[in-house]
Write a protein that holds these residues in place. Structure first.
Motif: not given
Length: 201
Positions: A25-31
């Protein structure tokens, strides 16, 4: 509200039967942050490198933080590197922000339970906006949700996304999530082998 906040709400609302890993989720939020910064023309892409332009007020502290932390001069960071750098602990930061605003709350734990209840989204305009965006199958939110496995498995085909820069970001987050899963599997194999040694197998 912003794409990261909408994604956070959707991930909590729609993935209760299959919780999303915080790292994913953290990676997707950064995207999602990069995509919103592109939409605000706060950044552009030179190939797959993030080139800041002006820094508009984003009306969101976390997006402001993201924009202000970007390198203002060359060498610029690639989207992939940015996802790993910015994504560290980002899901916890968004959860804390939403909790502070009263957008999410912790369920009451049962009297016999020892653990605190899980966080749930409260009924609010923000939740309704995210739900409307989800129901309309908005391409960017749908692609990010697919990357997280909330919808169908990710395919790399971002239907309805007609912006090359956004497609670059979506491809980068898919690559990062694939890399993260491979790392988890590698560690799982190593841990299993270590356990076998201790058991004498």
């Amino acid at each position: 509200m912003t794409t990261p906040r909408d994604l956070m709400i959707v991930s909590m609302d729609m993935a209760s039967s299959r919780p999303v890993e915080p790292g994913n989720l953290s990676l997707a939020l950064a995207a999602a942050e990069v995509i919103d910064l592109l939409g605000a023309e706060a950044i552009g892409l030179d190939g797959d490198h993030i080139v800041p332009s002006h820094v508009p007020a984003m009306d969101d502290p976390l997006l402001d933080e993201a924009a202000s932390s970007l390198a203002r001069e060359a060498p610029y960071v690639s989207v992939g590197d940015w996802l790993w750098r910015r994504g560290r602990g980002l899901s916890a930061a968004y959860l804390a922000a939403l909790e502070g605003e009263g957008q999410v709350t912790r369920q009451r734990r049962r009297p016999w339970g020892l653990r605190a209840g899980r966080m749930v989204v409260v009924d609010s305009p923000a939740r309704r906006r995210a739900s409307d965006r989800w129901a309309s199958d908005e391409p960017v939110l749908a692609a990010l949700a697919a990357a997280l496995g909330i919808r169908e498995e990710r395919t790399g085909d971002f239907q309805g996304v007609d912006d090359d820069a956004v497609s670059t970001v979506l491809a980068a987050v898919n690559d990062a999530l694939t890399e993260l899963e491979a790392e988890r599997q590698r560690r799982g194999i190593e841990n299993a082998a270590f356990d076998n040694i201790w058991r004498g197998e």
